[in-house]
Design a protein around this motif. Structure first.
Motif, PDB file in Angstrom:
ATOM      1  N   THR A 159      -9.436   5.794  -4.574  1.00 41.25           N
ATOM      2  CA  THR A 159     -10.197   5.848  -3.754  1.00 41.25           C
ATOM      3  C   THR A 159     -11.789   6.852  -5.043  1.00 41.25           C
ATOM      4  N   ILE A 195      -3.972   4.228   0.329  1.00 42.77           N
ATOM      5  CA  ILE A 195      -4.836   4.219   1.226  1.00 42.77           C
ATOM      6  C   ILE A 195      -5.477   4.958   1.777  1.00 42.77           C
ATOM      7  N   ARG A 196      -5.043   6.399   1.802  1.00 37.37           N
ATOM      8  CA  ARG A 196      -5.306   7.543   2.433  1.00 37.37           C
ATOM      9  C   ARG A 196      -5.155   8.654   2.168  1.00 37.37           C
ATOM     10  N   ASN A 239     -13.521   0.072   0.575  1.00 41.09           N
ATOM     11  CA  ASN A 239     -12.457   1.135   1.098  1.00 41.09           C
ATOM     12  C   ASN A 239     -11.110   0.356   0.306  1.00 41.09           C
ATOM     13  N   ARG A 240     -10.183   1.284   1.195  1.00 42.26           N
ATOM     14  CA  ARG A 240      -9.000   1.501  -0.139  1.00 42.26           C
ATOM     15  C   ARG A 240      -8.197   0.427   0.073  1.00 42.26           C
ATOM     16  N   VAL A 241      -8.442  -0.402   0.703  1.00 40.59           N
ATOM     17  CA  VAL A 241      -7.479  -1.676   0.925  1.00 40.59           C
ATOM     18  C   VAL A 241      -7.637  -2.425   0.052  1.00 40.59           C
ATOM     19  N   MET A 283       0.809  -0.815  -0.131  1.00 40.04           N
ATOM     20  CA  MET A 283       0.494  -0.076  -0.304  1.00 40.04           C
ATOM     21  C   MET A 283       0.694   0.834   0.206  1.00 40.04           C
TER      22      MET A 283
END
Length: 219
Positions: A150, A115-116, A159-161, A109
């Motif tokens: 996203t 993921i953020r 979720n982005r994970v 990641m």
């Protein structure tokens, strides 16, 4: 031999399934390394051996030497691979596919960048110099890919994970990304990616903005 013995003692086990060397040793002949690893396998202290980040020619050279001498060969590669660092697709992935060698990529990641939000900061994002060296130079271009992660997470209400790991898990021969879990919730979230499937159109959409990066992590 001393280090594997100490590892087994700390783990309180007689053997490990997979024993991985850390990168390429430029100061030791690879023949010595492969013979020593073979001794570990013959002693029953490891069932198989693997390697981590190195150039494809080095990895192939090591396995060729092992095969020539009848020694244990590497059966896995723990390399740097994620949506914003894909240089391994040029040589390492084709070699591993052809030889049926499994990939267990690290930093799946991109140290959390995939993921953020870019505006979000963590202690690691502000203090980890290795992370900055890997990704800061191409951050603006990489952001296009992160935005698409996203976008697809919103599209699939997930979720982005799942998007980041879902992309990685469809890359043959990836079998088990190494996630940097520090909480049980990190593991629980990552497990969901096993059953999450991206379409081929999604994969192409995520990959399209990628530009070549400097090779990082092999030295």
């Amino acid at each position: 031999m001393s280090q594997i013995d100490q590892s087994l003692q700390r783990l309180q086990t007689d053997y490990v399934d997979l024993y991985i060397i850390h990168r390429w040793d430029y100061d030791t002949p690879i023949e010595e390394t492969m013979e020593a690893l073979n001794d570990v396998v013959k002693a029953g202290k490891a069932r198989y051996i693997g390697a981590s980040a190195m150039y494809a020619y080095q990895f192939q050279k090591a396995n060729n030497i092992a095969e020539k001498n009848g020694w244990a060969k590497f059966i896995s590669m723990q390399n740097h691979l994620n949506l914003i660092y894909r240089e391994e697709e040029r040589e390492m992935l084709p070699y591993c596919r052809s030889e049926k060698i499994a990939l267990t990529p690290y930093s799946p990641m991109a140290s959390g960048r995939l993921i953020r939000d870019r505006s979000d900061t963590t202690k690691r994002s502000t203090t980890d110099e290795a992370q900055k060296a890997k990704y800061d130079e191409t951050a603006d271009r990489d952001q296009l890919i992160i935005d698409r992660v996203t976008e697809l997470a919103v599209k699939y209400d997930t979720n982005r994970v799942n998007i980041a790991l879902g992309w990685l898990l469809q890359k043959n021969p990836v079998v088990a990304p190494v996630i940097g879990a520090t909480k049980m919730s990190h593991i629980e979230t990552a497990v969901g990616a096993v059953d999450f499937k991206l379409t081929q159109e999604d994969v192409l959409y995520l990959e399209e903005p990628y530009i070549p990066h400097k090779v990082i992590g092999h030295n």
